[in-house]
Design a protein around this motif. Structure first.
Motif: not given
Length: 319
Positions: A290-298, A303-317
């Motif tokens: 329910k908390s986006q900040s707790k999700f980001g920390a987990a 993954y040793k990176t934030s969800p946003l950074e992970y998406r920018s590196k790995n998202q399928i076009k």
């Protein structure tokens, strides 16, 4: 020295071969698996396993006095032994058994496994050992008899001494493997020769009925992973005590329920980040945060990176 003298995989396909090395592609019911077999001495083979599957039927060496040493590098394996016991091999463990109590089915609770197997034909190898250790007499059959005095399998739980012996076996260059593995087999035999059998506490055996219940509970949790189940709720529903639930779950999967589900949720989230255009907030909610900040920390913890950074590196076009 001929490769695969006795560790053949009848259901596998040979994908590479030379004088002392055979690589098999195995075909488990689900997933992928390879076994690289190295003949290092007469009667001794080292097998490197890499499984991405949940279940595997091992080779059975019939009518042979065989000693197996299994070291787990990554993942977890459930061995259903001939005597009916369930044994769990975790990262860093060394599991020893004879063919009189072999595993007829191996399940991989985490869906993957990497490890080394040393298979020794005791009748064939015993007379050869003096060639490699002329100044150090080791009775290999005597070692086996000492470890299996009370049972036909033996556990040495993860420790630095075991890690020191096996760690290099996973990274040595391919051209040096046969020679390096030969040295390591001799090293592990010397280690076992001096090992104090009585000092090692053996791991808990788990009853099949309890394990089956735990697997049902795990299945329920991952099928509805956005929901947060309590220990008490699950224990009551499956008629099992909370203590038994917690201890058996950790015995089967190697971690607590909370840790297992945390990683499962985050890996599901990573897949969504990779394959969809959903917002990070929506993905967090979809996997039970329910908390986006707790999700980001987990997420960053795993993954040793934030969800946003992970998406920018790995998202399928996506089109």
């Amino acid at each position: 020295m001929e490769a695969s003298a006795f560790s053949h995989f009848s259901k596998g396909t040979i994908v590479a071969r030379n004088n002392d090395h055979v690589v098999y592609r195995l075909d488990p019911e689900y997933g992928q698996a390879t076994a690289s077999v190295y003949a290092v001495m007469p009667g001794v083979e080292v097998i490197s396993f890499n499984f991405q599957t949940s279940r595997f039927i091992p080779t059975f060496h019939s009518k042979r006095n065989i000693l197996e040493l299994n070291h787990c590098q990554e993942g977890r394996a459930e061995c259903k032994m001939k005597d009916g016991c369930l044994q769990y091999i975790g990262e860093g463990d060394l599991f020893m058994n004879t063919m009189s109590n072999h595993s007829h089915c191996i399940e991989l609770p985490l869906g993957y496994y990497k490890g080394m197997n040393i298979t020794i034909d005791l009748e064939k190898f015993t007379g050869q050992l003096s060639k490699y250790l002329p100044d150090f007499l080791i009775d290999v059959q005597g070692i086996a008899d000492r470890f299996f005095l009370n049972d036909e399998c033996y556990f040495i739980q993860a420790k630095e001494d075991i890690q020191h012996i096996f760690c290099g076996m996973y990274s040595v260059p391919i051209e040096a493997r046969t020679t390096y593995y030969r040295l390591k087999v001799l090293e592990v035999l010397i280690y076992l020769y001096y090992f104090d059998v009585a000092s090692e506490t053996q791991k808990t055996f788990y009853a099949r009925q309890q394990v089956d219940i735990i697997k049902q509970i795990k299945k329920k949790m991952i099928e509805d992973f956005d929901r947060r189940f309590t220990i008490e709720e699950l224990a009551q529903q499956y008629c099992i005590s909370p203590t038994v639930l917690k201890t058996t779950f950790k015995g089967v999967y190697g971690v607590s329920i909370a840790a297992y589900m945390k990683e499962y949720r985050i890996r599901q989230a990573a897949s969504m980040l990779h394959k969809t255009q959903k917002s990070i907030g929506d993905i967090a909610l979809a996997v039970g945060y329910k908390s986006q900040s707790k999700f980001g920390a987990a997420f960053k913890e795993i993954y040793k990176t934030s969800p946003l950074e992970y998406r920018s590196k790995n998202q399928i076009k996506l089109n």
